[in-house]
Enzyme design. Structure first.
Site, mmCIF file in Angstrom:
data_model
loop_
_atom_site.group_PDB
_atom_site.id
_atom_site.type_symbol
_atom_site.label_atom_id
_atom_site.label_comp_id
_atom_site.label_asym_id
_atom_site.label_seq_id
_atom_site.Cartn_x
_atom_site.Cartn_y
_atom_site.Cartn_z
ATOM 1 C CG ASP A 1 -2.335 0.671 1.047
ATOM 2 O OD1 ASP A 1 -2.371 1.733 0.624
ATOM 3 O OD2 ASP A 1 -3.263 -0.136 0.976
ATOM 4 C CG HIS B 1 -5.026 3.873 0.309
ATOM 5 N ND1 HIS B 1 -4.714 2.657 0.154
ATOM 6 C CD2 HIS B 1 -6.237 4.102 -0.342
ATOM 7 C CE1 HIS B 1 -5.638 1.960 -0.414
ATOM 8 N NE2 HIS B 1 -6.777 2.806 -0.744
ATOM 9 C CB SER C 1 -9.029 0.710 -0.803
ATOM 10 O OG SER C 1 -8.520 1.019 -1.903
#
Length: 767
Positions: free
Chosen positions: A148, A222, A547
């Site tokens: 990620d 994220h 996600s």
């Protein structure tokens, strides 16, 4: 980051983007593992196989140039665990020279891939100290690897308080030092961190370290969000501006975390992602969480699929985001059968922002604005707010003289909702209504707005557009905080749909999980809106996308792995699929935010919504070995060279057996018939393993898809011991009622015993 509800950062959306520098491009090169191993054995300690390959490429390309000295290829990475090969910058002649190198299988251009909770454990039926979340299950040292955008190591979600057990001795990973990251940032919770950026810098140039970091430190949020969703510590009093307040905890809050940063401001280079996956498997992760995705490709050119198969071969469970390109059909990505492909749906939590119109009509929108409600104020839109371009409320389009003290109506699109709100605030507006188009459906983007604002679905938006044309339109916005109890789950409109575009022989996605308005950890240096002009700081943020649903399943897989150490990745996947549910919390069929689609289908949610407690004791499992997957690929009629790329050169398809795509021991059934044919039929064979009561009898219950007749043989399965395997077959016959239709039909096969219900969805498509 195009669609903020999806952190599937859609960057460089071409199907495959070649990353170039001068006259060379970066390629991911697949090599025959047996040949590279043999070469290493011959060389001993003098050289490595990849050094010999680089020398050979240089020499062979020089011969093509008439003996002139040629520049050597620039080696970026070598891959030796999940796949065998390397990434290098090669000229056209060097690429051609590879064909003469012994052990070479294939080469594909580097591709820029894209990135795709206080309440979700309770919504999933998990209770700490009970069922799956007992101390016995949580004490197991399961390691989740995240490929990620990195991690913010100082966050409370990643502290190791209460984790008394040492880091597992089998762990081979490290805590790499880099920009603002040292070995001291790791602990018993965050046990490994690495960064991969060679491919990215080859595409985007050297990183600006005032914006990003050449280390595992997260500059986007994220990766921090996904890691804490799956495995964050329990944090009391988590919220964003007082909203969604409660105890934040990852699905598997005692699991270990290993962060592999391969994603940056402009995306994720596939060469970096492969290096991360390869290293994660070598380091010893048990679960891989991939909230990233590229374009739909055949498996033999899909580097994520190939690397994931290598991970599964090593016993690693792989969860991947289904993508955020819904609601359109055949948009699902990460659709390989060995990957757990996760769709996104809602929970029963909402953040109501009620819009009261001057004519008495009321509509419920949503917002994370934490201030006071507005009075009844005039509405302005488009021309009445500054001109035709003002309807999107972009920079410089609003007239302060027209909007001051009024509620501005803005269309969603072009810029982010929070940016629109900033423009309204800058022009003197007192509030904002954010409208969806028909194609955006009822998906509501919940943003931390800087002024009173409400985002509304398509039906409410349509009414409000018409109302604005009346004389003296007015509205007020009333904020009701955090509310529970709405119908859920509902499929998110943005969640990508099946069937898979390239290989539609299994139903994809596999399951759905919470992926809308998920609260999880956030770096304090990144604003909640991710806009530079927003100087607010939070420790938790709300985000949506596949996600966010993917790490929910990654965490659940970690719990199941801890509870059932002997289960294979396919067994864990089967348990989650066959126990998934298709009715919402009001006992109605799961609905869909997709326009004109009141009920969702298996092409939206796969087998259904995950139910972790039931998955811990599924009764039966459909197990699949690495070789079974290779046989399945053989049934797709892949060539020997294509098979060699996927299997690293050490597998040949049998020539004395007819292999059928329908015989992969998958927990669901995808049947393809020819349109306008009067002779459509198919047979699928399955093997189930008893993991429930030793002596159990199961009876088949079939819900036939419209236009299809189904026969199950045998109709009764009698198990006499745990671990026993029994076979059955399912015959599908086209009844001719839908043979000219392009609409799929859906049904199910359910094996029912006195205790267990083992359900498999059926999707029949006329192609």
């Amino acid at each position: 980051m195009v669609y903020r509800l999806s952190l599937l950062l859609v960057v460089f959306m071409a199907a495959a983007i070649s990353i170039a520098s001068e006259d060379k491009e970066i390629y991911v090169v697949h090599m025959d593992k047996a040949k590279t191993t043999a070469l290493d054995n011959i060389l001993g300690d003098s050289k490595k196989w990849y050094e010999v390959v680089m020398d050979s490429i240089t020499e062979l390309s020089a011969e093509e140039d008439g003996g002139e000295e040629a520049s050597a290829p620039e080696l970026l990475y070598t891959y030796e665990t999940a796949i065998t090969g390397f990434a290098a910058r090669l000229s056209n002649k060097q690429l051609e020279a590879l064909n003469k190198v012994e052990g070479f299988l294939s080469a594909v251009p580097d591709e820029m891939l894209s990135l795709q909770t206080t309440h979700s454990p309770q919504f999933l039926g998990l209770q700490f100290g009970k069922g799956l979340l007992t101390s016995r299950n949580l004490a197991n040292d399961v390691i989740i690897g995240f490929v990620d955008s990195g991690i913010w190591p100082e966050h409370a979600s990643f502290k190791d308080g209460g984790m008394k057990r040492p880091v597992p001795s089998r762990w081979k990973g490290v805590c790499e030092e880099g920009t603002r990251f040292t070995a001291k940032n790791c602990n018993k919770k965050l046990i490994g961190a690495r960064a991969y950026y060679k491919g990215y810098e080859a595409a985007a140039g050297k990183m600006d370290e005032t914006v990003d970091f050449r280390s595992a430190r997260d500059s986007q949020g994220h990766g921090t969000h996904t890691a804490s969703t799956a495995a964050g510590q329990m944090i009391d009093g988590a919220s964003i501006f007082g909203m969604a307040k409660g105890v934040a905890a990852g699905m598997s809050c005692t699991a270990r975390i290993a962060a592999y940063k391969a994603c940056y401001a402009l995306g994720c280079a596939s060469s970096d992602v492969l290096a991360a996956i390869d290293q994660a498997v070598s380091d010893g992760v048990d679960v891989l969480s991939l909230s990233i995705g590229g374009s739909s490709q055949p498996y033999y050119t899909d580097v994520l699929a190939i690397a994931s198969l290598g991970a599964v071969q090593h016993g690693v469970f792989v969860a991947a985001a289904a993508g955020n390109s819904g609601p359109y059909n055949s948009t699902v990505v990460n659709a390989a059968p060995w990957m757990m492909t996760v769709a996104a749906s809602t929970m029963d939590r909402s953040f109501p922002a009620i819009v009261n119109l001057g004519n008495g009509e009321t509509f419920e929108g949503e917002s994370l604005y934490s201030g006071t409600s507005t009075e009844q104020l005039s509405l302005v839109y488009g021309e009445s707010a500054g001109g035709a371009r003002a309807k999107y409320c972009n920079r410089g389009t609003l007239s302060p003289a027209l909007v001051k003290g009024k509620i501005v109506v803005c269309e969603r699109g072009i810029s982010r909702g929070v940016e629109k709100g900033q423009e309204v605030q800058k022009a003197g507006g007192a509030g904002m209504l954010l409208l969806n188009t028909a194609s955006q459906g009822e998906d509501i983007r919940v943003d931390p707005h800087v002024l009173p604002a409400s985002a509304l679905g398509a039906s409410a938006s349509k009414y409000i557009r018409n109302y604005i044309s009346s004389a003296n339109p007015t509205a007020s916005i009333v904020f009701n905080g955090t509310v529970f109890g709405k119908p859920a789950p509902v499929m998110a409109s943005f969640s990508s749909r099946g069937p898979a575009r390239k290989e539609p022989y299994v139903i994809k996605p596999d399951v759905t999980a919470p992926g809308v308005n998920i609260l999880a950890a956030w770096p304090p240096t990144v604003s909640p809106s991710e806009i530079k002009s927003d100087d607010r700081s939070v420790l938790f943020n709300v985000m949506s996308g596949t996600s966010m649903s993917c790490p929910h399943v990654s965490g659940l897989a970690a719990i199941l792995k801890g509870a059932h150490k002997e289960w294979s990745p396919a067994a864990i996947k089967s348990a989650l699929m066959t126990t998934a549910y298709t009715l919402d919390n009001k006992k109605a069929p799961i609905s869909d935010m997709r326009p004109n689609s009141p009920s969702a289908t298996p092409f939206a949610y796969g087998s259904g919504h995950v139910d972790p407690e039931k998955a811990s004791n599924p009764g039966l499992i459909y197990d699949i070995t690495y070789v079974d997957y290779l046989y399945y690929l053989c049934s797709l009629n892949y060539s020997s060279s294509q098979m060699a790329t996927i299997s690293r050169g050490n597998f040949s398809c049998p020539t004395d057996t007819v292999l059928q795509t329908g015989d992969l021991n998958y927990p669901s059934f995808a049947v393809l018939f020819e349109r306008n044919s009067d002779d459509n039929s198919a047979i699928c064979k399955r093997t189930v393993t008893n993991v429930g009561y030793p002596r159990t009898v199961y009876v088949a219950q079939v819900h036939e898809p419209e236009g299809v007749s189904i026969i199950v043989e045998p109709k009764v399965l009698k198990f006499r011991r745990a671990g026993q395997k029994l076979n059955y077959k399912v015959s599908f016959v086209d009844a001719g009622e839908k043979s000219s239709s392009s609409d799929p039909s859906f049904g199910s096969l359910v094996w029912v015993s006195s205790k267990y219900t083992v359900r498999s969805p059926i999707a029949v498509t006329w192609k």
